[in-house]
Design an enzyme around this catalytic site. Structure first.
Site, PDB file in Angstrom:
ATOM      1  N   LYS A  22      -3.802  -8.508  10.101  1.00  0.00           N
ATOM      2  CA  LYS A  22      -3.394  -7.587  11.174  1.00  0.00           C
ATOM      3  C   LYS A  22      -4.606  -6.972  11.865  1.00  0.00           C
ATOM      4  O   LYS A  22      -4.703  -6.972  13.089  1.00  0.00           O
ATOM      5  CB  LYS A  22      -2.510  -6.476  10.597  1.00  0.00           C
ATOM      6  CG  LYS A  22      -2.251  -5.346  11.582  1.00  0.00           C
ATOM      7  CD  LYS A  22      -1.452  -4.226  10.975  1.00  0.00           C
ATOM      8  CE  LYS A  22      -2.246  -3.239  10.164  1.00  0.00           C
ATOM      9  NZ  LYS A  22      -2.853  -2.129  10.900  1.00  0.00           N
ATOM     10  N   ASN A  23      -5.530  -6.464  11.073  1.00  0.00           N
ATOM     11  CA  ASN A  23      -6.635  -5.727  11.694  1.00  0.00           C
ATOM     12  C   ASN A  23      -7.612  -6.633  12.440  1.00  0.00           C
ATOM     13  O   ASN A  23      -8.274  -6.183  13.369  1.00  0.00           O
ATOM     14  CB  ASN A  23      -7.350  -4.859  10.659  1.00  0.00           C
ATOM     15  CG  ASN A  23      -6.492  -3.664  10.254  1.00  0.00           C
ATOM     16  OD1 ASN A  23      -5.478  -3.361  10.904  1.00  0.00           O
ATOM     17  ND2 ASN A  23      -6.866  -2.988   9.187  1.00  0.00           N
ATOM     18  N   CYS A 120      -1.666   5.741  11.418  1.00  0.00           N
ATOM     19  CA  CYS A 120      -1.198   6.494  10.259  1.00  0.00           C
ATOM     20  C   CYS A 120      -1.954   7.811  10.131  1.00  0.00           C
ATOM     21  O   CYS A 120      -3.153   7.870  10.393  1.00  0.00           O
ATOM     22  CB  CYS A 120      -1.411   5.664   8.997  1.00  0.00           C
ATOM     23  SG  CYS A 120      -0.289   4.270   8.884  1.00  0.00           S
ATOM     24  N   ARG A 125      -9.513  11.052  11.599  1.00  0.00           N
ATOM     25  CA  ARG A 125      -9.737   9.828  12.359  1.00  0.00           C
ATOM     26  C   ARG A 125     -10.334  10.077  13.751  1.00  0.00           C
ATOM     27  O   ARG A 125      -9.741   9.725  14.775  1.00  0.00           O
ATOM     28  CB  ARG A 125      -8.447   9.008  12.448  1.00  0.00           C
ATOM     29  CG  ARG A 125      -7.829   8.758  11.091  1.00  0.00           C
ATOM     30  CD  ARG A 125      -6.704   7.782  11.121  1.00  0.00           C
ATOM     31  NE  ARG A 125      -7.171   6.411  10.993  1.00  0.00           N
ATOM     32  CZ  ARG A 125      -6.367   5.361  10.868  1.00  0.00           C
ATOM     33  NH1 ARG A 125      -5.076   5.522  10.851  1.00  0.00           N
ATOM     34  NH2 ARG A 125      -6.862   4.160  10.751  1.00  0.00           N
ATOM     35  N   ASP A 308      -7.516   0.721   2.185  1.00  0.00           N
ATOM     36  CA  ASP A 308      -6.143   0.282   2.466  1.00  0.00           C
ATOM     37  C   ASP A 308      -5.441  -0.270   1.228  1.00  0.00           C
ATOM     38  O   ASP A 308      -4.253  -0.588   1.285  1.00  0.00           O
ATOM     39  CB  ASP A 308      -6.138  -0.783   3.581  1.00  0.00           C
ATOM     40  CG  ASP A 308      -6.290  -0.161   4.959  1.00  0.00           C
ATOM     41  OD1 ASP A 308      -6.438   1.066   5.053  1.00  0.00           O
ATOM     42  OD2 ASP A 308      -6.265  -0.920   5.953  1.00  0.00           O
ATOM     43  N   ARG A 400       5.035  -2.062  10.543  1.00  0.00           N
ATOM     44  CA  ARG A 400       3.872  -2.138  11.428  1.00  0.00           C
ATOM     45  C   ARG A 400       2.841  -3.137  10.925  1.00  0.00           C
ATOM     46  O   ARG A 400       2.082  -3.689  11.721  1.00  0.00           O
ATOM     47  CB  ARG A 400       3.203  -0.758  11.527  1.00  0.00           C
ATOM     48  CG  ARG A 400       3.987   0.194  12.394  1.00  0.00           C
ATOM     49  CD  ARG A 400       3.278   1.501  12.521  1.00  0.00           C
ATOM     50  NE  ARG A 400       1.853   1.265  12.617  1.00  0.00           N
ATOM     51  CZ  ARG A 400       0.926   2.204  12.549  1.00  0.00           C
ATOM     52  NH1 ARG A 400       1.287   3.442  12.383  1.00  0.00           N
ATOM     53  NH2 ARG A 400      -0.341   1.911  12.653  1.00  0.00           N
TER      54      ARG A 400
HETATM   55  C1  UD1 Z   1      -9.623   0.650  10.330  1.00  0.00           C
HETATM   56  C2  UD1 Z   1      -8.329   0.001   9.955  1.00  0.00           C
HETATM   57  C3  UD1 Z   1      -7.685   0.760   8.806  1.00  0.00           C
HETATM   58  C4  UD1 Z   1      -8.660   0.915   7.651  1.00  0.00           C
HETATM   59  C5  UD1 Z   1     -10.000   1.462   8.103  1.00  0.00           C
HETATM   60  C6  UD1 Z   1     -11.056   1.444   7.013  1.00  0.00           C
HETATM   61  C7  UD1 Z   1      -7.545  -0.972  12.039  1.00  0.00           C
HETATM   62  C8  UD1 Z   1      -6.580  -0.919  13.156  1.00  0.00           C
HETATM   63  N1  UD1 Z   1      -7.460   0.001  11.113  1.00  0.00           N
HETATM   64  O1  UD1 Z   1      -9.313   1.961  10.782  1.00  0.00           O
HETATM   65  O2  UD1 Z   1      -6.539   0.030   8.399  1.00  0.00           O
HETATM   66  O3  UD1 Z   1      -8.105   1.828   6.722  1.00  0.00           O
HETATM   67  O4  UD1 Z   1     -10.491   0.669   9.207  1.00  0.00           O
HETATM   68  O5  UD1 Z   1     -11.208   0.180   6.495  1.00  0.00           O
HETATM   69  O6  UD1 Z   1      -8.366  -1.882  11.922  1.00  0.00           O
HETATM   70  N2  UD1 Z   1     -14.973   7.731  11.728  1.00  0.00           N
HETATM   71  C9  UD1 Z   1     -15.674   8.711  12.393  1.00  0.00           C
HETATM   72  N3  UD1 Z   1     -15.892   8.563  13.729  1.00  0.00           N
HETATM   73  C10 UD1 Z   1     -15.449   7.471  14.432  1.00  0.00           C
HETATM   74  C11 UD1 Z   1     -14.739   6.471  13.728  1.00  0.00           C
HETATM   75  C12 UD1 Z   1     -14.518   6.643  12.368  1.00  0.00           C
HETATM   76  O7  UD1 Z   1     -16.099   9.707  11.805  1.00  0.00           O
HETATM   77  O8  UD1 Z   1     -15.687   7.388  15.641  1.00  0.00           O
HETATM   78  C13 UD1 Z   1     -14.744   7.880  10.263  1.00  0.00           C
HETATM   79  C14 UD1 Z   1     -13.262   7.932   9.906  1.00  0.00           C
HETATM   80  O9  UD1 Z   1     -12.748   9.232  10.001  1.00  0.00           O
HETATM   81  C15 UD1 Z   1     -13.287   7.407   8.486  1.00  0.00           C
HETATM   82  C16 UD1 Z   1     -14.416   6.381   8.509  1.00  0.00           C
HETATM   83  O10 UD1 Z   1     -15.210   6.702   9.634  1.00  0.00           O
HETATM   84  O11 UD1 Z   1     -13.634   8.431   7.594  1.00  0.00           O
HETATM   85  C17 UD1 Z   1     -13.949   4.947   8.621  1.00  0.00           C
HETATM   86  O12 UD1 Z   1     -13.074   4.810   9.740  1.00  0.00           O
HETATM   87  P1  UD1 Z   1     -12.875   3.430  10.505  1.00  0.00           P
HETATM   88  O13 UD1 Z   1     -13.513   2.336   9.708  1.00  0.00           O
HETATM   89  O14 UD1 Z   1     -13.283   3.583  11.917  1.00  0.00           O
HETATM   90  O15 UD1 Z   1     -11.323   3.261  10.455  1.00  0.00           O
HETATM   91  P2  UD1 Z   1     -10.365   2.801  11.592  1.00  0.00           P
HETATM   92  O16 UD1 Z   1     -11.064   1.857  12.544  1.00  0.00           O
HETATM   93  O17 UD1 Z   1      -9.655   3.984  12.146  1.00  0.00           O
END
Ligand code: UD1
Length: 433
Positions: A22-23, A120, A125, A308, A400
């Site tokens: 999915k991701n 979620c 985030r 995850d 989802r």
């Molecule tokens: C993606 C995945 C999600 C998975 C996560 C971590 C998708 C659609 N979702 O989520 O299923 O749980 O990776 O493997 O692919 N962060 C910041 N600033 C930012 C972005 C992230 O501080 O601009 C922090 C987040 O709060 C979190 C960490 O970085 O603590 C990792 O987040 P991230 O890897 O970006 O997760 P997602 O892309 O939201």
């Protein structure tokens, strides 16, 4: 409203085939609009998140066709660039991956307006790292009325250092940088398999990305990308979910269409817990017999243990002998299932970002509500391992990210059904006894 009704207590046995990731799909579908040519993408999981993203891509003016359930054709040549491309669809707010349209629209048209992403509720985030990356490439970025506006005269390559390891921002910056002038370097990049998959897809379109899968990604901008045909990698987390399910139900399940290397962190924890994990070229078998043992898990960016998979492992550990500790170091609000699991008899104490789990011998069925996607899947595992009947509300979260979840479980001998009303619940109970 649809819910699952489950009768637990059966060992799950047989074979299950894992869908596309999915991701990875979410990044790849968004990437397809970077060319005006047709892209044919295979192994797209048929789940709500990909359906919603494809709707949004279609609403932008692209031609989107399902060639079959898992093969999608996207042709962005029909998008009319009138300087006002926006993704304001109310649905897009619900999915996290809407933010990938920011990267690809900005990269292709130098302009994007996208509703702030949902997804979620597992933590704050923020998207500050995405914005930092776009700005480094020369874009002005503003957030107004819950939408992100990004605009650039021209994008130019730059050096971007990620303050935190983030999957989303790493992919988004790649999307924005592939057509930017000059070289972009992303340092402290995330290394997840789906990042490599998105980079491979972009390279197959003619992009020049090196180093995906390491923490330094180098991108040399190209002027134009072309159409391609590409098949998405298998879903690491769906595979891991069935691995945990096999272990928690004392089952014996062959999980097909996987890349065992991507599952190493999960395989090694299950092995430590006393399950048997056998790796084949593109499959893994998970078997368990009797009570598993406790262990310690800390979630980390890849190749560490995936966040995850944290809830699915927690429900498995809560049935194991001894005391386990799980440290969640990625998202601060990822233990919301603990209250639900307590109704089944689990003994879990949450202290900050740690869960201290005292294994119990048995769960008993309960009526529960899925708090989010992965926690929802974890509660299904718990219900399958429990004695008696359980119901799980709010399965929309599970839909989802898991394709035909209940059907795949039934094929393994699990007693689960999607029902609408309490009357249907009663019918199920009468039928399965
Ligand atoms: C993606 C995945 C999600 C998975 C996560 C971590 C998708 C659609 N979702 O989520 O299923 O749980 O990776 O493997 O692919 N962060 C910041 N600033 C930012 C972005 C992230 O501080 O601009 C922090 C987040 O709060 C979190 C960490 O970085 O603590 C990792 O987040 P991230 O890897 O970006 O997760 P997602 O892309 O939201």
């Amino acid at each position: 409203m649809e819910k699952y009704v489950i009768k637990g207590g059966r060992r799950l046995e047989g074979e299950v085939t894992i869908a596309g990731a999915k991701n990875a799909a979410l990044g790849i579908l968004a990437a397809a609009i970077l060319t005006d040519d047709e892209c044919i993408i295979e192994n797209v999981p048929y789940v709500e998140d990909t359906k919603v993203l494809l709707k949004a891509i279609e609403n932008l003016g692209a031609t989107v066709k399902y060639i079959d359930t898992h093969t999608v054709s996207i042709c962005a040549g029909t998008i009319r660039d009138d300087g006002y491309l926006e993704v304001e669809d109310e649905y897009i707010r619900k999915i996290r991956a809407s933010y990938y349209l920011l990267g690809s629209l900005l990269g292709k048209y130098n302009y994007a307006k996208v509703a702030l992403p949902g997804g979620c509720e597992i933590g704050l985030r923020p998207i500050d790292q995405h914005i930092k990356g776009f700005k480094a490439l020369g874009a002005d970025v503003d957030i107004v009325d819950s939408s992100v506006y990004a605009r650039a005269q021209k994008l130019a390559g730059n050096h971007v250092y990620m303050d935190v390891v983030t999957v989303g921002a790493t992919i988004n910056i790649m999307l924005a940088a592939v057509l930017a002038e000059g070289k972009t370097t992303i340092e402290n990049a995330a290394k997840e398999p789906h990042i490599v998959d998105v980079a491979n897809f972009l390279n197959s379109m003619g992009a020049n990305i090196k180093g995906a899968g390491t923490d330094v990604i180098r991108i040399r901008g190209v002027q134009k990308l072309k159409g391609t045909e590409y098949s998405i990698i298998p879903d690491q987390i769906e595979a891991g979910t069935f691995m945990a399910m096999a272990a928690a139900t004392n089952g014996n399940v062959l999980i097909r269409n996987v890349i065992p290397k991507h599952l190493e962190a999960i395989s090694s924890k299950l092995t430590e817990m006393g399950a048997t994990v056998i790796e084949y070229d593109d499959a893994v078998r998970v078997m368990a017999d009797g009570r598993l043992k406790s262990t310690q898990i800390k979630t980390l960016p890849y190749p560490g243990f995936p966040t995850d998979m944290q809830p699915q492992m927690a429900v498995t550990l809560a049935l194991s002998q001894g005391t386990s500790v799980i440290i969640e170091s990625i998202f601060e609000n990822r233990f919301k299932y603990v209250g639900e699991l307590a109704r089944m008899g689990a003994k879990i104490r949450v202290e900050g970002n740690s869960a201290i789990i005292t294994g119990v011998e048995q769960y008993t069925g309960a009526n529960m509500v899925a708090p989010d996607l992965r926690a929802g899947a974890a509660l299904v595992i718990a219900a399958l391992a429990a004695t008696g009947f359980s119901t799980l509300d709010d399965i929309k979260y599970i839909l989802r990210g898991y394709e035909n979840f209940d059907g795949k479980i039934r094929d393994l001998g699990g007693l689960i059904e999607v029902v609408d009303t309490d009357k249907d619940v009663q019918k199920f109970k009468l039928r399965v006894g």
